[in-house]
Design a protein around this motif. Structure first.
Motif, PDB file in Angstrom:
ATOM      1  N   ARG A   1       0.782  -1.211   0.001  1.00  0.00           N
ATOM      2  CA  ARG A   1      -0.021  -0.212   0.030  1.00  0.00           C
ATOM      3  C   ARG A   1       0.828   1.118  -0.042  1.00  0.00           C
ATOM      4  NH1 ARG A   1      -3.271  -3.176   3.602  1.00  0.00           N
ATOM      5  NH2 ARG A   1      -2.030  -1.834   5.426  1.00  0.00           N
ATOM      6  N   LEU A   2       1.905   1.284   0.731  1.00  0.00           N
ATOM      7  CA  LEU A   2       2.766   2.327   0.841  1.00  0.00           C
ATOM      8  C   LEU A   2       3.604   2.554  -0.566  1.00  0.00           C
ATOM      9  CD1 LEU A   2       4.069   4.615   2.739  1.00  0.00           C
ATOM     10  CD2 LEU A   2       5.676   2.789   3.238  1.00  0.00           C
ATOM     11  N   PHE A   3       3.941   1.486  -0.927  1.00  0.00           N
ATOM     12  CA  PHE A   3       4.828   1.525  -2.386  1.00  0.00           C
ATOM     13  C   PHE A   3       3.678   2.178  -3.462  1.00  0.00           C
ATOM     14  CE2 PHE A   3       5.400  -0.502  -6.266  1.00  0.00           C
ATOM     15  CZ  PHE A   3       6.475  -0.129  -6.879  1.00  0.00           C
ATOM     16  N   PHE A   4       2.676   1.648  -3.608  1.00  0.00           N
ATOM     17  CA  PHE A   4       1.633   2.224  -4.681  1.00  0.00           C
ATOM     18  C   PHE A   4       1.259   3.565  -4.347  1.00  0.00           C
ATOM     19  CE2 PHE A   4       0.488  -2.400  -5.005  1.00  0.00           C
ATOM     20  CZ  PHE A   4       1.294  -2.501  -6.623  1.00  0.00           C
ATOM     21  N   HIS A   5       1.149   3.971  -3.007  1.00  0.00           N
ATOM     22  CA  HIS A   5       0.802   5.586  -2.482  1.00  0.00           C
ATOM     23  C   HIS A   5       2.070   6.361  -3.194  1.00  0.00           C
ATOM     24  CE1 HIS A   5       0.982   9.111   0.221  1.00  0.00           C
ATOM     25  NE2 HIS A   5      -0.238   8.848  -0.065  1.00  0.00           N
ATOM     26  N   ASP A   6       3.126   5.660  -2.822  1.00  0.00           N
ATOM     27  CA  ASP A   6       4.288   6.886  -2.900  1.00  0.00           C
ATOM     28  C   ASP A   6       4.639   6.999  -4.725  1.00  0.00           C
ATOM     29  OD1 ASP A   6       4.605   7.169  -0.470  1.00  0.00           O
ATOM     30  OD2 ASP A   6       6.445   5.871  -0.353  1.00  0.00           O
ATOM     31  N   ILE A   7       4.444   5.578  -5.268  1.00  0.00           N
ATOM     32  CA  ILE A   7       4.635   5.598  -6.755  1.00  0.00           C
ATOM     33  C   ILE A   7       3.400   6.666  -7.446  1.00  0.00           C
ATOM     34  CG2 ILE A   7       4.233   4.227  -8.801  1.00  0.00           C
ATOM     35  CD1 ILE A   7       6.911   4.017  -7.889  1.00  0.00           C
ATOM     36  N   LEU A   8       2.157   6.374  -7.069  1.00  0.00           N
ATOM     37  CA  LEU A   8       1.314   7.350  -7.591  1.00  0.00           C
ATOM     38  C   LEU A   8       1.545   8.828  -7.294  1.00  0.00           C
ATOM     39  CD1 LEU A   8      -2.010   5.349  -6.992  1.00  0.00           C
ATOM     40  CD2 LEU A   8      -0.916   5.592  -9.115  1.00  0.00           C
ATOM     41  N   ASN A   9       2.124   9.166  -6.262  1.00  0.00           N
ATOM     42  CA  ASN A   9       2.224  10.564  -5.937  1.00  0.00           C
ATOM     43  C   ASN A   9       3.561  11.139  -6.760  1.00  0.00           C
ATOM     44  OD1 ASN A   9       0.491  10.920  -4.003  1.00  0.00           O
ATOM     45  ND2 ASN A   9       1.837  10.605  -2.154  1.00  0.00           N
ATOM     46  N   ILE A  10       4.479  10.153  -6.925  1.00  0.00           N
ATOM     47  CA  ILE A  10       5.425  10.714  -7.881  1.00  0.00           C
ATOM     48  C   ILE A  10       5.192  10.745  -9.161  1.00  0.00           C
ATOM     49  CG2 ILE A  10       8.065  10.115  -8.351  1.00  0.00           C
ATOM     50  CD1 ILE A  10       8.414   9.015  -5.908  1.00  0.00           C
ATOM     51  N   VAL A  11       4.840   9.903  -9.830  1.00  0.00           N
ATOM     52  CA  VAL A  11       4.243   9.866 -11.082  1.00  0.00           C
ATOM     53  C   VAL A  11       3.192  10.992 -11.422  1.00  0.00           C
ATOM     54  CG1 VAL A  11       3.091   8.417 -13.008  1.00  0.00           C
ATOM     55  CG2 VAL A  11       4.921   7.027 -11.420  1.00  0.00           C
ATOM     56  N   GLY A  12       2.230  11.209 -10.713  1.00  0.00           N
ATOM     57  CA  GLY A  12       1.438  12.283 -11.027  1.00  0.00           C
ATOM     58  C   GLY A  12       2.041  13.780 -11.175  1.00  0.00           C
ATOM     59  N   SER A  13       3.123  13.815 -10.124  1.00  0.00           N
ATOM     60  CA  SER A  13       3.816  14.999 -10.194  1.00  0.00           C
ATOM     61  C   SER A  13       4.824  15.118 -11.648  1.00  0.00           C
ATOM     62  CB  SER A  13       4.946  15.065  -9.056  1.00  0.00           C
ATOM     63  OG  SER A  13       6.238  14.094  -9.303  1.00  0.00           O
ATOM     64  N   ILE A  14       5.057  14.102 -12.303  1.00  0.00           N
ATOM     65  CA  ILE A  14       5.682  13.869 -13.293  1.00  0.00           C
ATOM     66  C   ILE A  14       4.766  14.534 -14.509  1.00  0.00           C
ATOM     67  CG2 ILE A  14       7.060  12.501 -15.280  1.00  0.00           C
ATOM     68  CD1 ILE A  14       8.370  11.009 -13.159  1.00  0.00           C
ATOM     69  N   LYS A  15       3.526  13.785 -14.314  1.00  0.00           N
ATOM     70  CA  LYS A  15       2.606  14.310 -15.358  1.00  0.00           C
ATOM     71  C   LYS A  15       2.128  15.687 -15.222  1.00  0.00           C
ATOM     72  CE  LYS A  15      -2.215  12.689 -16.402  1.00  0.00           C
ATOM     73  NZ  LYS A  15      -2.682  14.058 -16.244  1.00  0.00           N
ATOM     74  N   SER A  16       2.168  16.277 -14.047  1.00  0.00           N
ATOM     75  CA  SER A  16       1.840  17.642 -14.018  1.00  0.00           C
ATOM     76  C   SER A  16       2.867  18.540 -14.589  1.00  0.00           C
ATOM     77  CB  SER A  16       1.531  18.107 -12.421  1.00  0.00           C
ATOM     78  OG  SER A  16       0.297  17.139 -11.803  1.00  0.00           O
ATOM     79  N   PHE A  17       4.165  18.281 -14.126  1.00  0.00           N
ATOM     80  CA  PHE A  17       5.255  19.032 -14.727  1.00  0.00           C
ATOM     81  C   PHE A  17       5.466  19.018 -16.293  1.00  0.00           C
ATOM     82  CE2 PHE A  17       7.645  18.309 -10.664  1.00  0.00           C
ATOM     83  CZ  PHE A  17       7.203  19.602  -9.969  1.00  0.00           C
TER      84      PHE A  17
END
Length: 248
Positions: free
Chosen positions: A170-186
């Motif tokens: 759960r922690l892994f997927f939460h962190d991955i989604l946050n980071i990939v979400g920031s890449i998408k926004s940038f």
């Protein structure tokens, strides 16, 4: 299940007399073949009396709590045998404290005493060998009718490893989604607005991509560690750079 179990009135707090307890222990030590079959089971197997005291425990439980003979746990309640911290705080012993009201082991036992088979999850916090340990157990309780009485017979499976793995995932997927979400926004900023600080945003995208790789590598390392195959290789890091990345 919980409402029914908690509604069992009263929760047994009075213990069996010494004479009655030893008679009940004798019930489950007379059959040589049955005892040896139960000893061979890999899961923890416990038989309780109506007062929730242990009258039989197989070798798996004895090994887990670190004792050699069944007599060391006979008469104890499950939380007392495991060293549960809440059992020590309850005035009348295991199962009678405020925290015990949501204990899966107690709920399953009470339902078995009421003639119903039940399965519950149970978390036990215990102090053993000078260290603190949290156990995750799956409790399967079955009513056993014998000698005009009902004995809750339940097996316990240690699911601590599975629960820990689920939490890490759960922690892994939460962190991955946050980071990939920031890449998408940038990336959307660069594509739609062509900002003046595009170079800085590109550096942030690169940093986020590197963090994604690090997260995946960390998950791989955790999987190796869970399989007891990890070879640790310590390496220094720049705390200044680490803190700067967190700030960014």
């Amino acid at each position: 299940m919980s409402e029914t179990a908690i509604g069992y009135d009263p929760i047994p707090s009075v213990r069996a007399s010494q004479e009655e307890l030893w008679r009940q222990i004798g019930y489950f030590s007379e059959d040589y073949m049955a005892c040896h079959l139960l000893e061979a089971l890999p899961n923890i197997l416990v038989i309780l009396n109506r007062q929730r005291q242990i009258v039989y425990a197989n070798r798996t439980l004895l090994d887990m709590v670190g004792v050699d003979e069944g007599q060391s746990v006979h008469g104890l309640r499950p939380g007392e045998a495991f060293g549960c911290v809440n059992a020590g705080h309850a005035e009348r012993g295991c199962g009678t404290g405020e925290a015990c009201r949501c204990c899966g082991s107690l709920l399953a036992t009470l339902n078995a005493l009421d003639g119903r088979k039940d399965t519950q999850e149970c978390r036990i916090s215990r102090g053993t060998g000078g260290r603190f340990e949290a156990l995750g157990l799956l409790v399967m309780a079955t009513p056993l009718a014998y000698r005009d009485d009902t004995f809750p017979l339940y097996s316990l499976t240690d699911i601590s490893h599975e629960k820990r793995r689920q939490a890490l995932e759960r922690l892994f997927f939460h962190d991955i989604l946050n980071i990939v979400g920031s890449i998408k926004s940038f990336a959307e900023l660069l594509q739609d607005f062509q900002p003046a600080d595009a170079e800085a945003i590109c550096r942030l995208i690169q940093t986020a991509a590197e963090q994604t790789i690090d997260e995946i590598e960390a998950q791989r390392v955790l999987s190796i560690a869970e399989n007891r195959e990890l070879q640790v290789t310590p390496a220094p890091i720049s705390t200044r750079m680490f803190l700067r990345q967190l700030r960014d």
